[in-house]
Design a protein around this motif. Structure first.
Motif, PDB file in Angstrom:
ATOM      1  N   GLU A 395       0.843  -1.139  -0.065  1.00 36.61           N
ATOM      2  CA  GLU A 395       0.287  -0.138  -0.216  1.00 36.61           C
ATOM      3  C   GLU A 395       0.853   1.137  -0.207  1.00 36.61           C
ATOM      4  N   ILE A 396       2.366   1.246   0.560  1.00 39.21           N
ATOM      5  CA  ILE A 396       2.697   2.471   0.840  1.00 39.21           C
ATOM      6  C   ILE A 396       4.011   2.837   0.060  1.00 39.21           C
ATOM      7  N   ALA A 397       3.988   1.973  -0.633  1.00 35.80           N
ATOM      8  CA  ALA A 397       5.312   1.292  -1.731  1.00 35.80           C
ATOM      9  C   ALA A 397       4.991   2.310  -3.336  1.00 35.80           C
ATOM     10  N   SER A 398       4.112   3.066  -3.229  1.00 33.95           N
ATOM     11  CA  SER A 398       3.578   4.530  -4.634  1.00 33.95           C
ATOM     12  C   SER A 398       3.881   5.147  -3.976  1.00 33.95           C
ATOM     13  N   ASP A 399       4.334   5.381  -2.791  1.00 27.57           N
ATOM     14  CA  ASP A 399       4.692   6.984  -1.681  1.00 27.57           C
ATOM     15  C   ASP A 399       5.934   7.465  -2.328  1.00 27.57           C
ATOM     16  N   ALA A 400       6.019   8.091  -3.673  1.00 29.16           N
ATOM     17  CA  ALA A 400       7.305   8.525  -3.981  1.00 29.16           C
ATOM     18  C   ALA A 400       8.392   9.936  -2.421  1.00 29.16           C
ATOM     19  N   LEU A 402       8.230   8.068  -0.042  1.00 30.30           N
ATOM     20  CA  LEU A 402       8.687   6.794   1.040  1.00 30.30           C
ATOM     21  C   LEU A 402      10.668   6.221   0.760  1.00 30.30           C
ATOM     22  N   LYS A 403      11.152   6.812   1.762  1.00 37.35           N
ATOM     23  CA  LYS A 403      12.849   6.042   1.661  1.00 37.35           C
ATOM     24  C   LYS A 403      12.560   4.909   1.278  1.00 37.35           C
ATOM     25  N   LEU A 404      14.258   4.291   1.236  1.00 36.50           N
ATOM     26  CA  LEU A 404      14.585   3.577   1.440  1.00 36.50           C
ATOM     27  C   LEU A 404      14.434   2.754   2.473  1.00 36.50           C
ATOM     28  N   SER A 405      15.101   3.163   3.589  1.00 37.91           N
ATOM     29  CA  SER A 405      15.631   2.836   4.844  1.00 37.91           C
ATOM     30  C   SER A 405      14.258   2.522   5.772  1.00 37.91           C
ATOM     31  N   LYS A 406      13.565   3.249   5.069  1.00 40.42           N
ATOM     32  CA  LYS A 406      12.282   2.855   5.758  1.00 40.42           C
ATOM     33  C   LYS A 406      11.228   2.144   5.503  1.00 40.42           C
ATOM     34  N   PHE A 407      11.938   1.572   4.252  1.00 40.84           N
ATOM     35  CA  PHE A 407      10.473   0.392   3.602  1.00 40.84           C
ATOM     36  C   PHE A 407      11.595  -0.792   3.741  1.00 40.84           C
ATOM     37  N   GLU A 412      12.178  -5.554   7.161  1.00 40.27           N
ATOM     38  CA  GLU A 412      12.960  -6.858   8.410  1.00 40.27           C
ATOM     39  C   GLU A 412      12.678  -6.410   9.793  1.00 40.27           C
ATOM     40  N   SER A 413      11.636  -5.989   9.980  1.00 40.95           N
ATOM     41  CA  SER A 413      10.770  -6.080  11.432  1.00 40.95           C
ATOM     42  C   SER A 413      10.188  -7.495  11.534  1.00 40.95           C
TER      43      SER A 413
END
Length: 634
Positions: A395-400, A402-407, A412-413
């Motif tokens: 759902e959030i992957a398409s957010d421009a 969104l940084k790679l580190s947060k994704f 990895e949580s």
């Protein structure tokens, strides 16, 4: 009455005249009382006979022969309360109700209308009404508390508020006990037990939750704290808090109300400590309100901890928490959800440590190997949360923004054994790569390392093999495991021919995923070690076969230089065809990659002469590297 003491005419003169209608007019007025903006023309004798405060003030003004005027500032309840007190002094009958009992009691103490000046004075009458009438009814106690909001702190000093709060808590506890007894029934065996309708939380004894919702948050907070001390069920308190929050946060604020931020913080501080006492949807609603209103950090941390303890029951709409809307922020608050996942993982680790302690204290091996132990609630919760995380990432992957580190941090949580199938994670990464095409090759390889291509389905593997957004290394991994899966399928189709082969080939069977949901991390680790040893043996056989092919290549080259006959060329082509048909899956991957990526020079075929610039040793180095195929931890 002296004309000098008469109030000047004003728009409220009719109202003041109405207040004095009950005063007898055959005796001139000799005392003027001013309360707020109202003026009362009264007589000294009825007032000083019952009011100690007015008696003292009149004594100070005894030298004024023309009459006196007394101003009573700060009288509890204002002019309305003083009018009722004056009527009591004049002997006028009126009714004490729950709406005016608190004001009369406070005004009586302010005017010193106690037993010291007259028997059965107003203070004693009001106190008797509070004890004998109000405290016997929960609804009347709530009404008195509501009218005490503008009488604080005097109402606290006179113990009106504590008495009503104790009465409400006692009544709620009694109602709960009575409701529980009314739901007891006898089973077929003659045993007494609770009916099934009463096992799910609230019950018919929680009708008081609606009545309490009219209180202000400071008084409501004290009532709930008293109920906890009395032993009211946590489920009942949770339902009451949910009802109060819904009404308090949706209604229009007034001048006397507290800020919504303080209301949210107070409600969170009242939540029961029990795990399932409050609905999960209510916790998410409070968290979204806390984020939007900018509540204090302890409030949000408490909500995140509570949500993390029961995250396996959440839905996608619950975890989509809108961000504060600052410039450059993501559409949804990713950091908050990441902290919730950390709380869930820590809770899961704590439960695993408790289970290990139970095993060390004497749990039998039969209990450990039982199916119930394999299908533990912790593993089931991990599976549900892993699907929730994959859906959230998609759902959030398409957010421009969104940084790679947060994704990567969100992905990895969870522990590695939480996902039994990586199709959802692959879908989320594919959407992220499509929306962020400016990523470098290193960043694309970093995000694709999150996928275990052994745990993707056949449909996802086929899509990944033709996905141009994936790095080449990931495509090679997909093709490698697809070849292994194909070989396992062929081995299953011809069991008689492969009966003499070792049984370790069965470990490569991956129909829809590599590890079952019931496999523990320890068993998974042992399986990976076995597969690692088998892979090393397979690579050793591959090196031996490559050496044989190199020797045969040298011999064929010498024969071609010595003889250019047509027969030898026919023999050479047949030999090449035979070698290709018997080549291992590793050699066949190059052909598939060249078809799907014609511009990529993956690695040279070992069957061509070295004069063409193709080194046969490159295949061996690429196939035996750490990155492909991914070796298990030894």
């Amino acid at each position: 009455m002296d004309k000098r003491l008469q109030p000047p005419p004003s728009p409220n003169c009719k109202r003041r005249q109405r207040r004095c209608e009950w005063v007898f007019r055959d005796v001139p007025s000799d005392l003027t009382i001013e309360v707020d903006a109202a003026t009362f023309s009264l007589h000294k004798f009825p007032l000083i006979s019952r009011c100690g405060r007015i008696r003292k003030l009149v004594a100070l003004l005894r030298g004024d022969s023309e009459g006196c005027t007394i101003e009573l500032g700060g009288l509890p309840g204002g002019a309305e309360s003083f009018e009722l007190a004056a009527q009591f002094c004049y002997g006028v009958n009126f009714e004490i109700t729950a709406a005016n009992a608190a004001h009369l009691y406070c005004a009586a103490h302010y005017l010193e209308m106690t037993e010291e000046y007259s028997k059965s004075n107003l203070a004693a009458r009001a106190e008797e009404y509070l004890d004998s009438v109000v405290c016997k009814s929960l609804e009347m106690c709530v009404e008195v508390l509501r009218h005490c909001e503008d009488l604080l702190p005097l109402a606290d000093d006179l113990r009106i508020v504590p008495r009503c709060i104790d009465a409400i808590a006692s009544k709620a506890c009694v109602e709960q006990i009575a409701s529980s007894f009314s739901r007891l029934e006898y089973s077929s065996s003659g045993r007494l037990h609770m009916s099934r309708q009463s096992k799910g939380g609230g019950g018919g004894g929680d009708w008081w939750a609606e009545d309490l919702s009219v209180l202000r948050i400071d008084l409501y907070q004290r009532v709930i704290a008293a109920m906890k001390c009395r032993g009211v069920r946590p489920e009942s308190i949770g339902a009451a808090l949910a009802s109060y929050a819904e009404k308090e946060l949706l209604r229009k604020p007034s001048d006397h109300d507290h800020e919504p931020r303080l209301v949210v913080e107070a409600i969170v501080g009242l939540l029961p400590a029990e795990r399932f006492a409050v609905p999960l949807s209510f916790l998410f609603g409070m968290l979204k309100s806390a984020v939007a209103l900018g509540c204090a950090a302890p409030c949000r941390v408490d909500l995140e901890r509570r949500i993390g303890s029961q995250l396996d029951g959440a839905a996608l709409d619950d975890v989509l928490i809108p961000s504060c809307g600052n410039e450059g922020d993501t559409l949804f608050d990713v950091d908050t959800f990441h902290r919730i996942l950390i709380n869930f993982s820590q809770q899961d680790c704590d439960s695993e440590e408790e289970e290990d302690d139970d095993l060390d204290e004497g749990m039998s091996l039969f209990e450990c190997d039982s199916p119930a132990a394999g299908a533990s609630p912790s593993q089931s919760a991990l599976f549900k949360v892993s699907k929730l995380v994959d859906s959230y990432l998609t759902e959030i992957a398409s957010d421009a923004n969104l940084k790679l580190s947060k994704f990567v941090a969100v992905a990895e949580s969870l522990p590695a054994h939480a996902r039994t199938l990586h199709d959802g994670l692959y879908r989320a990464i594919d959407v992220y790569l499509k929306a962020h095409q400016g990523l470098t090759d290193q960043e694309r390889r970093k995000v694709c390392k999150l996928i275990d291509f052994q745990k993707v389905s056949q449909e996802a593997g086929s899509h990944a093999a033709q996905n141009e957004r994936l790095p080449l290394q990931s495509v090679v991994q997909v093709l490698y495991y697809e070849q292994l899966r194909l070989r396992s399928a062929l081995m299953c189709s011809f069991p008689d021919e492969d009966a003499v082969k070792p049984a370790h080939h069965q470990s490569w069977r991956m129909s829809s995923g590599a590890v079952s949901a019931a496999m523990s991390p320890r068993d998974n680790y042992a399986s990976l070690r076995r597969e690692n040893r088998e892979l090393k043996l397979e690579l050793a056989r591959l090196r031996m076969r490559l050496n044989d092919l190199e020797k045969e290549h040298v011999c064929m080259k010498r024969n071609m230089n010595k003889s250019g006959s047509r027969k030898f060329m026919i023999y050479f082509s047949k030999t090449i065809g035979l070698i290709t048909s018997k080549a291992p899956p590793t050699a066949q991957i190059a052909v598939v990659v060249e078809k799907s990526h014609p511009k990529v020079d993956l690695f040279p075929t070992t069957f061509l002469p070295p004069q063409a610039g193709l080194d046969p040793q490159q295949l061996t180095e690429f196939a035996t590297s750490d990155s492909w195929p991914p070796a298990a931890v030894d």
